[in-house]
Design an enzyme around this catalytic site. Sequence first.
Site, PDB file in Angstrom:
ATOM      1  N   ALA A  66       0.868  -1.170   0.000  1.00 27.13           N
ATOM      2  CA  ALA A  66       0.000   0.000   0.000  1.00 27.13           C
ATOM      3  C   ALA A  66       0.909   1.224   0.000  1.00 27.13           C
ATOM      4  O   ALA A  66       2.076   1.137   0.407  1.00 27.13           O
ATOM      5  CB  ALA A  66      -0.887  -0.020   1.234  1.00 27.13           C
ATOM      6  N   GLY A 111       0.684  -4.920   0.954  1.00 23.84           N
ATOM      7  CA  GLY A 111      -0.510  -4.975   0.103  1.00 23.84           C
ATOM      8  C   GLY A 111      -0.271  -5.726  -1.202  1.00 23.84           C
ATOM      9  O   GLY A 111      -1.227  -6.222  -1.813  1.00 23.84           O
ATOM     10  N   GLU A 114      -0.567  -9.311  -0.330  1.00 20.72           N
ATOM     11  CA  GLU A 114      -2.004  -9.494  -0.077  1.00 20.72           C
ATOM     12  C   GLU A 114      -2.800  -9.543  -1.384  1.00 20.72           C
ATOM     13  O   GLU A 114      -3.731 -10.333  -1.519  1.00 20.72           O
ATOM     14  CB  GLU A 114      -2.510  -8.356   0.830  1.00 20.72           C
ATOM     15  CG  GLU A 114      -1.926  -8.474   2.239  1.00 20.72           C
ATOM     16  CD  GLU A 114      -2.173  -7.231   3.088  1.00 20.72           C
ATOM     17  OE1 GLU A 114      -1.864  -6.107   2.618  1.00 20.72           O
ATOM     18  OE2 GLU A 114      -2.669  -7.368   4.210  1.00 20.72           O
ATOM     19  N   GLU A 134       4.656  -4.943   7.463  1.00 23.35           N
ATOM     20  CA  GLU A 134       3.885  -3.860   8.096  1.00 23.35           C
ATOM     21  C   GLU A 134       4.319  -3.535   9.517  1.00 23.35           C
ATOM     22  O   GLU A 134       4.333  -2.372   9.913  1.00 23.35           O
ATOM     23  CB  GLU A 134       2.382  -4.187   8.083  1.00 23.35           C
ATOM     24  CG  GLU A 134       1.715  -4.025   6.732  1.00 23.35           C
ATOM     25  CD  GLU A 134       1.782  -5.272   5.868  1.00 23.35           C
ATOM     26  OE1 GLU A 134       2.559  -6.184   6.202  1.00 23.35           O
ATOM     27  OE2 GLU A 134       1.057  -5.322   4.862  1.00 23.35           O
TER      28      GLU A 134
HETATM   29  N1  CAA Z   1       4.573   3.120  -0.923  1.00 28.89           N
HETATM   30  C1  CAA Z   1       4.974   4.268  -1.526  1.00 28.89           C
HETATM   31  N2  CAA Z   1       6.072   4.369  -2.278  1.00 28.89           N
HETATM   32  C2  CAA Z   1       6.836   3.265  -2.417  1.00 28.89           C
HETATM   33  C3  CAA Z   1       6.501   2.046  -1.823  1.00 28.89           C
HETATM   34  C4  CAA Z   1       5.298   1.996  -1.047  1.00 28.89           C
HETATM   35  N3  CAA Z   1       4.864   0.871  -0.484  1.00 28.89           N
HETATM   36  N4  CAA Z   1       7.448   1.136  -2.125  1.00 28.89           N
HETATM   37  C5  CAA Z   1       8.343   1.770  -2.901  1.00 28.89           C
HETATM   38  N5  CAA Z   1       7.983   3.064  -3.079  1.00 28.89           N
HETATM   39  C6  CAA Z   1       8.684   4.096  -3.832  1.00 28.89           C
HETATM   40  C7  CAA Z   1       9.897   4.590  -3.096  1.00 28.89           C
HETATM   41  O1  CAA Z   1       9.539   5.559  -2.141  1.00 28.89           O
HETATM   42  C8  CAA Z   1      10.726   5.158  -4.209  1.00 28.89           C
HETATM   43  O2  CAA Z   1      10.209   6.416  -4.566  1.00 28.89           O
HETATM   44  P1  CAA Z   1      11.217   7.647  -4.922  1.00 28.89           P
HETATM   45  O3  CAA Z   1      11.963   7.180  -6.132  1.00 28.89           O
HETATM   46  O4  CAA Z   1      10.280   8.776  -5.185  1.00 28.89           O
HETATM   47  O5  CAA Z   1      12.089   7.813  -3.725  1.00 28.89           O
HETATM   48  C9  CAA Z   1      10.435   4.205  -5.367  1.00 28.89           C
HETATM   49  O6  CAA Z   1       9.212   3.538  -5.028  1.00 28.89           O
HETATM   50  C10 CAA Z   1      11.516   3.165  -5.561  1.00 28.89           C
HETATM   51  O7  CAA Z   1      11.707   2.500  -4.320  1.00 28.89           O
HETATM   52  P2  CAA Z   1      13.130   2.355  -3.603  1.00 28.89           P
HETATM   53  O8  CAA Z   1      14.042   3.464  -3.991  1.00 28.89           O
HETATM   54  O9  CAA Z   1      12.879   2.150  -2.154  1.00 28.89           O
HETATM   55  O10 CAA Z   1      13.646   1.000  -4.290  1.00 28.89           O
HETATM   56  P3  CAA Z   1      14.669  -0.049  -3.674  1.00 28.89           P
HETATM   57  O11 CAA Z   1      15.019  -0.974  -4.787  1.00 28.89           O
HETATM   58  O12 CAA Z   1      15.759   0.617  -2.944  1.00 28.89           O
HETATM   59  O13 CAA Z   1      13.795  -0.853  -2.595  1.00 28.89           O
HETATM   60  C11 CAA Z   1      11.869  -2.003  -1.731  1.00 28.89           C
HETATM   61  C12 CAA Z   1      12.716  -1.635  -2.977  1.00 28.89           C
HETATM   62  C13 CAA Z   1      12.670  -2.943  -0.814  1.00 28.89           C
HETATM   63  C14 CAA Z   1      10.610  -2.702  -2.233  1.00 28.89           C
HETATM   64  C15 CAA Z   1      11.499  -0.710  -0.971  1.00 28.89           C
HETATM   65  O14 CAA Z   1      10.951   0.222  -1.878  1.00 28.89           O
HETATM   66  C16 CAA Z   1      10.511  -0.914   0.136  1.00 28.89           C
HETATM   67  O15 CAA Z   1      10.876  -1.399   1.201  1.00 28.89           O
HETATM   68  N6  CAA Z   1       9.242  -0.496  -0.080  1.00 28.89           N
HETATM   69  C17 CAA Z   1       8.208  -0.559   0.917  1.00 28.89           C
HETATM   70  C18 CAA Z   1       7.739  -1.975   1.126  1.00 28.89           C
HETATM   71  C19 CAA Z   1       6.729  -2.030   2.236  1.00 28.89           C
HETATM   72  O16 CAA Z   1       7.011  -1.747   3.377  1.00 28.89           O
HETATM   73  N7  CAA Z   1       5.495  -2.414   1.877  1.00 28.89           N
HETATM   74  C20 CAA Z   1       4.400  -2.501   2.813  1.00 28.89           C
HETATM   75  C21 CAA Z   1       3.611  -1.226   2.813  1.00 28.89           C
HETATM   76  S1  CAA Z   1       2.423  -1.164   4.110  1.00 28.89           S
HETATM   77  C22 CAA Z   1       1.087  -2.031   3.499  1.00 28.89           C
HETATM   78  O17 CAA Z   1       1.112  -2.577   2.422  1.00 28.89           O
HETATM   79  C23 CAA Z   1      -0.118  -2.032   4.404  1.00 28.89           C
HETATM   80  C24 CAA Z   1      -1.193  -2.934   4.044  1.00 28.89           C
HETATM   81  O18 CAA Z   1      -1.157  -4.144   4.247  1.00 28.89           O
HETATM   82  C25 CAA Z   1      -2.414  -2.412   3.475  1.00 28.89           C
END
Ligand code: CAA
Length: 260
Positions: A66, A111, A114, A134
């Site tokens: 998400a 998400g 999921e 999360e």
């Molecule tokens: N939400 C918003 N933006 C996201 C995102 C997310 N879940 N995941 C990645 N992005 C964005 C980053 O912010 C980044 O944006 P910018 O270029 O503007 O900075 C872009 O996508 C590229 O990401 P990274 O630079 O972080 O890429 P990376 O290769 O270094 O890392 C990754 C990849 C390990 C997937 C890392 O992006 C990450 O950890 N993302 C978040 C994963 C996460 O925690 N997901 C769970 C979200 S909470 C949820 O989903 C709740 C629910 O159940 C409903």
Amino acid sequence: MEFKNIVFEKNGRIAVISINRPKALNALNSETLKELDLVIDMVAEEDDIYAVVLTGAGEKAFVAGADITEMKDMKVSEGRKFGILGNRVFRKLETLEKPVIAAVNGFALGGGCELSMACDIRIASTKAKFGQPEVGLGITPGFGGTQRLPRIVGMSAAKKLIFTGNVIKAEEAFRIGLVDEVVEPEKVMEEAINLANTIAMQAPIAVKYCKAAINRGMQCDIETALMGESELFGECFATEDQKEGMTAFVEKREKSFKNK
Ligand code: CAA
């Protein structure tokens, strides 16, 4: 219909839905969830679509979760509303009367994991990564992870993943039963489409009833579940495709299903 964050394509009897926000690794914001809601309705209404493949645009991600930027400053009521939106849309996908295959081409986190679990079958790239990170963000999974993950992999494997937030590779996801097949990255779509085509060659109403029987039956006691199966089994005999399938078998000829 034109979408901002979703690409919809039709390939014969197969619909391909791609979540298309590659710059944000296809993270699901409200806008994308609402578009997904619309595209599912569209697919539901098109009688000549027999199976669906769902994937993420770009090389890197299926869906990286998400949208954290959107969630960051949410209040309780907004968080609840966002969770309800995701759960409603994913449940609509899960109960869509057509089989849905997730082609998991990269990160399937939060998400994203999921979303893949709301699909019927998961094909993963060797480069795919799965997890429910999360708790590291101070939240619980919110789009069905606490419910579908234990139903798919069992309670303790689900708790291990959810409590630790660990991210696992495709091979480990395969080992615990979270994905059904792991293939080379360039083969993910091909394999998902092949599978969708194989399913699309069967009698579509029978496939629809199978999905309903399995999905409903897994959530209730075995007696009720078997009654449900008998009900749907009986309903098959009202279809032209049952007559066609069995007549073609007896006449030793190719069958031709009509979704009727
Ligand atoms: N939400 C918003 N933006 C996201 C995102 C997310 N879940 N995941 C990645 N992005 C964005 C980053 O912010 C980044 O944006 P910018 O270029 O503007 O900075 C872009 O996508 C590229 O990401 P990274 O630079 O972080 O890429 P990376 O290769 O270094 O890392 C990754 C990849 C390990 C997937 C890392 O992006 C990450 O950890 N993302 C978040 C994963 C996460 O925690 N997901 C769970 C979200 S909470 C949820 O989903 C709740 C629910 O159940 C409903």
